[in-house]
Design a protein around this motif. Structure first.
Motif, mmCIF file in Angstrom:
data_model
loop_
_atom_site.group_PDB
_atom_site.id
_atom_site.type_symbol
_atom_site.label_atom_id
_atom_site.label_comp_id
_atom_site.label_asym_id
_atom_site.label_seq_id
_atom_site.Cartn_x
_atom_site.Cartn_y
_atom_site.Cartn_z
ATOM 1 N N SER A 1 77.379 -3.859 40.113
ATOM 2 C CA SER A 1 76.100 -3.681 39.418
ATOM 3 C C SER A 1 75.135 -4.812 39.738
ATOM 4 N N GLN B 1 71.372 -4.247 41.533
ATOM 5 C CA GLN B 1 70.150 -4.607 40.821
ATOM 6 C C GLN B 1 69.028 -5.048 41.766
ATOM 7 N N MET C 1 81.946 2.046 40.997
ATOM 8 C CA MET C 1 81.697 2.057 39.557
ATOM 9 C C MET C 1 82.158 3.372 38.936
ATOM 10 N N THR D 1 78.169 -4.341 29.459
ATOM 11 C CA THR D 1 77.010 -4.203 30.336
ATOM 12 C C THR D 1 76.488 -2.782 30.257
ATOM 13 N N LEU E 1 73.637 -0.313 31.999
ATOM 14 C CA LEU E 1 72.721 -0.156 33.125
ATOM 15 C C LEU E 1 71.871 1.083 32.902
ATOM 16 N N ILE F 1 69.545 3.600 34.866
ATOM 17 C CA ILE F 1 69.370 3.998 36.264
ATOM 18 C C ILE F 1 68.382 5.149 36.352
ATOM 19 N N LEU G 1 68.171 0.814 39.888
ATOM 20 C CA LEU G 1 68.424 0.272 38.561
ATOM 21 C C LEU G 1 67.101 -0.177 37.951
ATOM 22 N N SER H 1 69.047 -3.798 32.991
ATOM 23 C CA SER H 1 70.443 -4.094 32.656
ATOM 24 C C SER H 1 70.479 -4.956 31.408
#
Length: 308
Positions: A202, A206, A222, A270, A272, A274, A281, A284
């Protein structure tokens, strides 16, 4: 096997009143194709929720050893002793919906175009306890030279011998040019990342200048990480719509090699956000029990032809 025997590892799911009558009824004819099609239509429309379990990956060791980024820097500087970090037990498997979404983002990323632009721009807003809320704009070339915008709007140019911009990959830090040699196969790339593959993947997604195939491989890593959850459609702090996934890592610890003192770190979550259309991304979040949130909002990330 007798009629009353249970296969090894099976679960008795007919534990309710009337179950014996149902079993005694014998074989039941399967539903017609029309019924099956109607049921599938309801699932597609979101009217039926079917719990699914993604295939489990090979269990990881209950305790692993890894080197923190700070320790990597210390090793690069010639230090002999470095802190040892340990992590806890394994997590539950990823939900099928999260895996499906992240694999779709992998396909989107793989379809993007390569860039031959000389610079990479990152315009980001961060909000955390140390920095409070601030924005920064930076440009990098393929060798890692860094330009940054000052508060007065002027642009600070790289000076001879200045530190190069590099991204963490496993126990190394790689410049844009070095990132081009990363493997595109998920298994090989995950080995390069090492422990906490989700967090490292991740971080690269980013703001790192990656080839489309590498971005796709990171999404696939992921997608198969145990414990990833799909949150669904959300808006980031700028009102942009996106799809959020969330992952909670294992608690960890750091041991001082000089004193043997061990510091325990709580598990961090975390989230994210998207863009489902582009796979970029947008934002976050990092949170941990008893610790303040940390947010990064990516306002502009991508190739450009010039600085400024």
């Amino acid at each position: 096997m007798t009629d009353n025997a249970q296969p090894h590892g099976s679960i008795d799911v007919l534990d309710f009143p009337g179950a014996d009558d149902l079993i005694a009824a014998g074989r039941v004819e399967p539903p017609s194709s029309r019924v099956v099609e109607a049921a599938l239509a309801q699932v597609s429309a979101g009217l039926v929720v079917v719990p699914l379990e993604a295939p489990r990956r090979k269990p990881s060791r209950s305790r692993r050893l890894l080197v923190a980024a700070a320790a990597v820097a210390a090793i690069a500087a010639g230090a002999v002793a470095y802190p040892v970090i340990g992590v806890g037990e394994s997590r539950p498997p990823a939900s099928a919906s999260a895996a499906e979404f992240l694999n779709r983002m992998a396909a989107t990323a793989a379809g993007a175009s390569e860039t031959d632009a000389p610079y990479w721009k990152v315009h980001v807003e961060v909000d955390n306890e140390d920095d409070r809320q601030r924005r920064s704009t930076s440009w990098f070339d393929r060798e890692g030279h860094l330009w940054s915008r000052n508060l007065d709007g002027s642009i600070e140019k790289p000076s001879p011998g200045s530190k190069l911009k590099a991204w963490p990959v496993g126990d190394r830090f790689l410049t844009w040019k070095q990132l081009e040699s990363l493997p595109t196969a998920p298994d090989a790339l995950e080995r390069r990342l090492g422990d906490d593959a989700f967090g490292k993947a991740s971080a690269l997604l980013q703001d790192a200048p990656l080839a489309p195939e590498v971005r796709a491989a990171l999404f696939r890593i992921m997608a198969r990480t145990e414990g990833v959850k799909l949150i669904g459609q959300v808006e980031d702090t700028k009102g942009r719509k996106g799809t959020a996934v969330e992952f909670t890592g294992r608690p960890g610890w750091m041991e001082d090699p000089a004193t043997g003192k061990r510091t325990i770190f709580p598990s961090r979550t975390t989230r994210l956000v998207i863009d489902p259309e582009s796979g970029k991304l947008l934002e976050s979040y990092d949170t941990a029990k008893g610790m303040p949130d940390s947010r990064s909002t990516y306002l502009e990330v991508g190739p450009v032809d010039r600085v400024g």
